[in-house]
Scaffold this active site. Structure first.
Site, PDB file in Angstrom:
ATOM      1  N   GLU A  36      22.563 -72.856  17.102  1.00 46.26           N
ATOM      2  CA  GLU A  36      21.537 -73.424  16.207  1.00 46.26           C
ATOM      3  C   GLU A  36      22.073 -73.532  14.787  1.00 46.26           C
ATOM      4  O   GLU A  36      21.734 -74.468  14.054  1.00 46.26           O
ATOM      5  CB  GLU A  36      20.261 -72.572  16.292  1.00 46.26           C
ATOM      6  CG  GLU A  36      19.548 -72.790  17.629  1.00 46.26           C
ATOM      7  CD  GLU A  36      18.730 -71.619  18.126  1.00 46.26           C
ATOM      8  OE1 GLU A  36      18.475 -70.676  17.359  1.00 46.26           O
ATOM      9  OE2 GLU A  36      18.355 -71.646  19.325  1.00 46.26           O
ATOM     10  N   GLY A  49      16.447 -71.534  25.432  1.00 48.40           N
ATOM     11  CA  GLY A  49      15.042 -71.893  25.272  1.00 48.40           C
ATOM     12  C   GLY A  49      14.542 -72.927  26.266  1.00 48.40           C
ATOM     13  O   GLY A  49      13.456 -73.483  26.101  1.00 48.40           O
ATOM     14  N   TRP A  68      15.743 -62.604  17.219  1.00 45.55           N
ATOM     15  CA  TRP A  68      14.377 -63.064  16.918  1.00 45.55           C
ATOM     16  C   TRP A  68      14.361 -64.446  16.257  1.00 45.55           C
ATOM     17  O   TRP A  68      13.299 -64.999  16.035  1.00 45.55           O
ATOM     18  CB  TRP A  68      13.662 -62.032  16.031  1.00 45.55           C
ATOM     19  CG  TRP A  68      13.015 -60.917  16.819  1.00 45.55           C
ATOM     20  CD1 TRP A  68      13.361 -60.511  18.078  1.00 45.55           C
ATOM     21  CD2 TRP A  68      11.907 -60.097  16.417  1.00 45.55           C
ATOM     22  NE1 TRP A  68      12.550 -59.485  18.486  1.00 45.55           N
ATOM     23  CE2 TRP A  68      11.644 -59.204  17.482  1.00 45.55           C
ATOM     24  CE3 TRP A  68      11.130 -60.010  15.270  1.00 45.55           C
ATOM     25  CZ2 TRP A  68      10.618 -58.250  17.433  1.00 45.55           C
ATOM     26  CZ3 TRP A  68      10.114 -59.056  15.206  1.00 45.55           C
ATOM     27  CH2 TRP A  68       9.858 -58.185  16.283  1.00 45.55           C
ATOM     28  N   GLY A 113      16.771 -64.413  23.322  1.00 47.84           N
ATOM     29  CA  GLY A 113      15.915 -65.014  22.307  1.00 47.84           C
ATOM     30  C   GLY A 113      14.448 -64.745  22.606  1.00 47.84           C
ATOM     31  O   GLY A 113      13.911 -63.678  22.288  1.00 47.84           O
ATOM     32  N   GLY A 114      13.786 -65.713  23.241  1.00 43.14           N
ATOM     33  CA  GLY A 114      12.340 -65.653  23.456  1.00 43.14           C
ATOM     34  C   GLY A 114      11.863 -64.336  24.060  1.00 43.14           C
ATOM     35  O   GLY A 114      10.842 -63.780  23.626  1.00 43.14           O
TER      36      GLY A 114
HETATM   37  P1  13P Z   1      16.505 -67.836  24.694  1.00 40.82           P
HETATM   38  O1  13P Z   1      16.655 -66.471  25.337  1.00 40.82           O
HETATM   39  O2  13P Z   1      15.191 -68.052  24.063  1.00 40.82           O
HETATM   40  O3  13P Z   1      16.935 -68.923  25.635  1.00 40.82           O
HETATM   41  O4  13P Z   1      17.558 -67.860  23.465  1.00 40.82           O
HETATM   42  C1  13P Z   1      18.864 -67.463  23.679  1.00 40.82           C
HETATM   43  C2  13P Z   1      19.542 -67.381  22.374  1.00 40.82           C
HETATM   44  O5  13P Z   1      19.787 -68.380  21.715  1.00 40.82           O
HETATM   45  C3  13P Z   1      19.902 -66.039  21.865  1.00 40.82           C
HETATM   46  O6  13P Z   1      20.741 -66.115  20.763  1.00 40.82           O
END
Ligand code: 13P
Length: 249
Positions: free
Chosen positions: A97, A170, A10, A230-231
């Site tokens: 990140e 993302g 998240w 992620g998203g």
């Molecule tokens: P997204 O699925 O938003 O591309 O993010 C992936 C992620 O960084 C999961 O740790």
């Protein structure tokens, strides 16, 4: 065949108002069956509440980072022991990140992974190249160097690797199926070379713009043992559609 792990990250999203989505995911996890493990990694502020909500369901809860020490004068940090105490059974470490925002080195990630395993958590160690590194043909070597530096020589049953190409996170972009398969094969080779038999038991997740629309194809690839999402993990409908895709594999 290895059980698939579908884990939602998240990131810095989610307050009490979003716990309804987590409740729906916990309920949906009951239908995941014995072939799929479902996990959510909320911000630290929600771990305790989400773990309480997940009790009695198959949903597991994880953190997104921990300190390399279990206690001490580290204002603002959270230890692996604290995550376990709050109800987490795993922790994401070395996400790109955090490597970018906090300058986390491979050595720092390895120290955190050691602390996590010692606290009884599963360490989900993230690796992945930037777009420039892929364009330069350096992706395999870069990921290998990250594995060399970040993965501790500890109980393989407590380790998970997440391959997350930085440029796919993302962005809606993903590597080709061949490129994902080649990277996962390379990571599997490194794991079995370094950790012998135990290396074949370590789940290797793919992460980066995994969605209901592409999950089935990605999850069908050799050595793709699940996803770090992620998203698409923020909404129960999307996340559970990915869980359902994993169940078919
Ligand atoms: P997204 O699925 O938003 O591309 O993010 C992936 C992620 O960084 C999961 O740790």
């Amino acid at each position: 065949m290895m059980r698939k792990l579908i884990a939602g990250n998240w990131k810095m999203n989610g307050t009490a108002a979003d716990l309804g989505e987590a409740r729906d995911i916990a309920d949906g996890a009951r239908d995941a069956g014995s072939d799929v493990t479902v996990m959510l990694c909320p911000p630290a502020t929600l771990i305790d509440r989400m773990a309480g909500m997940a009790a009695g369901t198959p949903l597991l809860i994880g953190g997104q980072d921990c300190h390399a020490s279990q206690t001490g004068a580290h204002t603002g940090d959270i230890s692996a022991r604290m995550l376990a105490d709050a109800g987490a059974s795993a922790v994401i470490l070395g996400h790109s990140e955090r490597r970018a925002d906090h300058g986390e080195s491979n050595g720092a990630v390895r120290a955190k992974a050691e602390a996590a395993v010692r606290a009884g958590l599963t360490a989900i160690i993230c690796v992945g190249e930037t777009e420039a590194q892929r364009d330069a043909g350096e992706a395999l070597a870069l990921v290998e160097a990250q594995l060399d530096g970040s993965v501790p020589q500890l109980d393989p049953s407590r380790l998970v690797i997440a391959y997350e190409p930085v440029w796919a996170i993302g962005t809606g972009k993903t590597p080709t199926a061949d490129d994902i398969a080649a990277m996962h094969h390379h990571i599997r080779g490194w794991l079995t070379g370094r950790l012998s038999a135990g290396g074949s038991e370590i789940a290797i997740l793919y992460g980066g713009s995994m969605k209901p629309g592409n999950a089935a194809e990605i999850l069908s690839l050799a050595d793709v043992d699940g996803g770090l999402i992620g998203g698409a993990s923020l909404k129960a409908a999307d996340f559970l559609a990915i869980v359902a895709a994993a169940k078919m594999k």
